[in-house]
Design a protein around this motif. Sequence first.
Motif, mmCIF file in Angstrom:
data_model
loop_
_atom_site.group_PDB
_atom_site.id
_atom_site.type_symbol
_atom_site.label_atom_id
_atom_site.label_comp_id
_atom_site.label_asym_id
_atom_site.label_seq_id
_atom_site.Cartn_x
_atom_site.Cartn_y
_atom_site.Cartn_z
ATOM 1 N N HIS A 93 0.838 -1.204 0.000
ATOM 2 C CA HIS A 93 0.000 0.000 0.000
ATOM 3 C C HIS A 93 0.872 1.253 0.000
ATOM 4 O O HIS A 93 0.572 2.228 -0.691
ATOM 5 C CB HIS A 93 -0.937 -0.002 1.212
ATOM 6 C CG HIS A 93 -1.813 1.201 1.280
ATOM 7 N ND1 HIS A 93 -2.868 1.398 0.421
ATOM 8 C CD2 HIS A 93 -1.772 2.291 2.082
ATOM 9 C CE1 HIS A 93 -3.439 2.565 0.690
ATOM 10 N NE2 HIS A 93 -2.797 3.123 1.694
ATOM 11 N N ALA A 94 1.969 1.230 0.765
ATOM 12 C CA ALA A 94 2.886 2.369 0.799
ATOM 13 C C ALA A 94 3.514 2.590 -0.578
ATOM 14 O O ALA A 94 3.691 3.729 -1.012
ATOM 15 C CB ALA A 94 3.973 2.147 1.849
ATOM 16 N N VAL A 95 3.830 1.519 -1.279
ATOM 17 C CA VAL A 95 4.396 1.624 -2.623
ATOM 18 C C VAL A 95 3.370 2.228 -3.567
ATOM 19 O O VAL A 95 3.679 3.128 -4.358
ATOM 20 C CB VAL A 95 4.870 0.242 -3.140
ATOM 21 C CG1 VAL A 95 5.269 0.318 -4.604
ATOM 22 C CG2 VAL A 95 6.022 -0.271 -2.296
ATOM 23 N N ALA A 96 2.126 1.771 -3.483
ATOM 24 C CA ALA A 96 1.062 2.297 -4.344
ATOM 25 C C ALA A 96 0.833 3.783 -4.069
ATOM 26 O O ALA A 96 0.638 4.573 -5.003
ATOM 27 C CB ALA A 96 -0.228 1.505 -4.136
ATOM 28 N N GLN A 97 0.874 4.167 -2.794
ATOM 29 C CA GLN A 97 0.705 5.582 -2.432
ATOM 30 C C GLN A 97 1.814 6.428 -3.028
ATOM 31 O O GLN A 97 1.568 7.491 -3.599
ATOM 32 C CB GLN A 97 0.702 5.743 -0.906
ATOM 33 C CG GLN A 97 -0.549 5.260 -0.228
ATOM 34 C CD GLN A 97 -1.737 6.126 -0.550
ATOM 35 O OE1 GLN A 97 -2.705 5.646 -1.112
ATOM 36 N NE2 GLN A 97 -1.694 7.381 -0.207
ATOM 37 N N GLY A 121 11.733 7.408 -5.219
ATOM 38 C CA GLY A 121 11.459 7.201 -3.801
ATOM 39 C C GLY A 121 11.006 5.809 -3.436
ATOM 40 O O GLY A 121 10.688 5.536 -2.286
ATOM 41 N N ILE A 122 10.963 4.900 -4.401
ATOM 42 C CA ILE A 122 10.550 3.523 -4.148
ATOM 43 C C ILE A 122 11.766 2.636 -4.369
ATOM 44 O O ILE A 122 12.412 2.720 -5.403
ATOM 45 C CB ILE A 122 9.408 3.092 -5.099
ATOM 46 C CG1 ILE A 122 8.185 3.993 -4.901
ATOM 47 C CG2 ILE A 122 9.057 1.624 -4.878
ATOM 48 C CD1 ILE A 122 7.099 3.792 -5.945
ATOM 49 N N ALA A 123 12.078 1.813 -3.389
ATOM 50 C CA ALA A 123 13.257 0.954 -3.506
ATOM 51 C C ALA A 123 12.975 -0.406 -2.877
ATOM 52 O O ALA A 123 12.264 -0.495 -1.878
ATOM 53 C CB ALA A 123 14.455 1.604 -2.820
ATOM 54 N N ASN A 170 11.142 11.363 3.622
ATOM 55 C CA ASN A 170 10.047 10.922 4.481
ATOM 56 C C ASN A 170 9.933 9.406 4.459
ATOM 57 O O ASN A 170 9.022 8.860 3.846
ATOM 58 C CB ASN A 170 8.717 11.537 4.024
ATOM 59 C CG ASN A 170 8.737 13.036 4.113
ATOM 60 O OD1 ASN A 170 9.180 13.583 5.106
ATOM 61 N ND2 ASN A 170 8.271 13.712 3.081
ATOM 62 N N PRO A 171 10.829 8.678 5.135
ATOM 63 C CA PRO A 171 10.779 7.220 5.089
ATOM 64 C C PRO A 171 9.517 6.660 5.731
ATOM 65 O O PRO A 171 8.974 7.236 6.663
ATOM 66 C CB PRO A 171 12.022 6.791 5.868
ATOM 67 C CG PRO A 171 12.361 7.951 6.724
ATOM 68 C CD PRO A 171 11.880 9.173 5.989
ATOM 69 N N VAL A 172 9.055 5.541 5.195
ATOM 70 C CA VAL A 172 7.894 4.850 5.729
ATOM 71 C C VAL A 172 8.342 4.052 6.947
ATOM 72 O O VAL A 172 9.358 3.387 6.913
ATOM 73 C CB VAL A 172 7.304 3.889 4.660
ATOM 74 C CG1 VAL A 172 6.199 3.053 5.256
ATOM 75 C CG2 VAL A 172 6.822 4.659 3.462
ATOM 76 N N LYS A 173 7.594 4.128 8.044
ATOM 77 C CA LYS A 173 7.919 3.352 9.236
ATOM 78 C C LYS A 173 7.412 1.924 9.036
ATOM 79 O O LYS A 173 6.314 1.712 8.554
ATOM 80 C CB LYS A 173 7.255 3.941 10.475
ATOM 81 C CG LYS A 173 7.658 5.355 10.768
ATOM 82 C CD LYS A 173 8.936 5.401 11.534
ATOM 83 C CE LYS A 173 9.209 6.837 11.914
ATOM 84 N NZ LYS A 173 10.460 7.089 12.453
ATOM 85 N N THR A 174 8.225 0.952 9.409
ATOM 86 C CA THR A 174 7.807 -0.437 9.352
ATOM 87 C C THR A 174 6.938 -0.712 10.566
ATOM 88 O O THR A 174 7.316 -0.389 11.682
ATOM 89 C CB THR A 174 9.032 -1.371 9.363
ATOM 90 O OG1 THR A 174 9.864 -1.033 8.267
ATOM 91 C CG2 THR A 174 8.618 -2.813 9.266
ATOM 92 N N LYS A 175 5.783 -1.324 10.354
ATOM 93 C CA LYS A 175 4.830 -1.560 11.421
ATOM 94 C C LYS A 175 5.474 -2.345 12.562
ATOM 95 O O LYS A 175 6.088 -3.361 12.346
ATOM 96 C CB LYS A 175 3.619 -2.316 10.892
ATOM 97 C CG LYS A 175 2.564 -2.501 11.963
ATOM 98 C CD LYS A 175 1.218 -3.027 11.570
ATOM 99 C CE LYS A 175 1.074 -3.968 10.477
ATOM 100 N NZ LYS A 175 -0.228 -4.506 10.290
ATOM 101 N N GLY A 176 5.364 -1.816 13.743
ATOM 102 C CA GLY A 176 5.810 -2.528 14.914
ATOM 103 C C GLY A 176 7.261 -2.303 15.309
ATOM 104 O O GLY A 176 7.637 -2.565 16.420
ATOM 105 N N THR A 177 8.094 -1.825 14.405
ATOM 106 C CA THR A 177 9.510 -1.669 14.745
ATOM 107 C C THR A 177 9.851 -0.257 15.149
ATOM 108 O O THR A 177 10.811 -0.043 15.871
ATOM 109 C CB THR A 177 10.424 -2.065 13.578
ATOM 110 O OG1 THR A 177 10.250 -1.136 12.530
ATOM 111 C CG2 THR A 177 10.148 -3.476 13.108
ATOM 112 N N GLY A 178 9.117 0.742 14.619
ATOM 113 C CA GLY A 178 9.431 2.120 14.900
ATOM 114 C C GLY A 178 10.665 2.613 14.165
ATOM 115 O O GLY A 178 11.120 3.714 14.365
#
Length: 104
Positions: free
Chosen positions: A5-9, A72-74, A91-99
Motif C-alpha cells: 500500500h505504501a508503494v502504491a501511495q 522514492g521507491i526501492a 520521508n521514510p515509511v515506518k515499518t509496522k511494529g519496529t518504529g
Amino acid sequence: MRDSHAVAQRFGENLIRARRRAGISQEELGIRASLHRTQIGLLERGGRLPRIDTLAKLAGALEVPVGELFEGIAWRPGHARVGGWGQTGPNPVKTKGTGRPNTP
C-alpha cells in the motif's frame, strides 16, 4: 500500513506530480495513455499498482522516463529475513511494529 500500500501511495504521488508538471488533466492523460480516466484516478490515489504495460503507457504519455514514476521507491533484499518495500528520500515509511524507518 501494508508495504504494498505504501508503494502504491508513493507511485500515485509521483504520477500526480508528473501529470501536473505536464499541465494535463486526468482525462487528458487517460486519452494519451489509452486508459480510462477513472483508472488514472485510482492509480493516483494509491488504490492499485499499474501493470508493466500500463506503466509504459503512462511514462510515454507523460514523456518522462519510467524511473521517474518510481522515484522514492526501492526494494531492499533480505538477509536473515524476507526483504521488503521501503521508501527512499526525506520521508521514510515506518515499518509496522519496529518504529524504525524502512530505508537502506
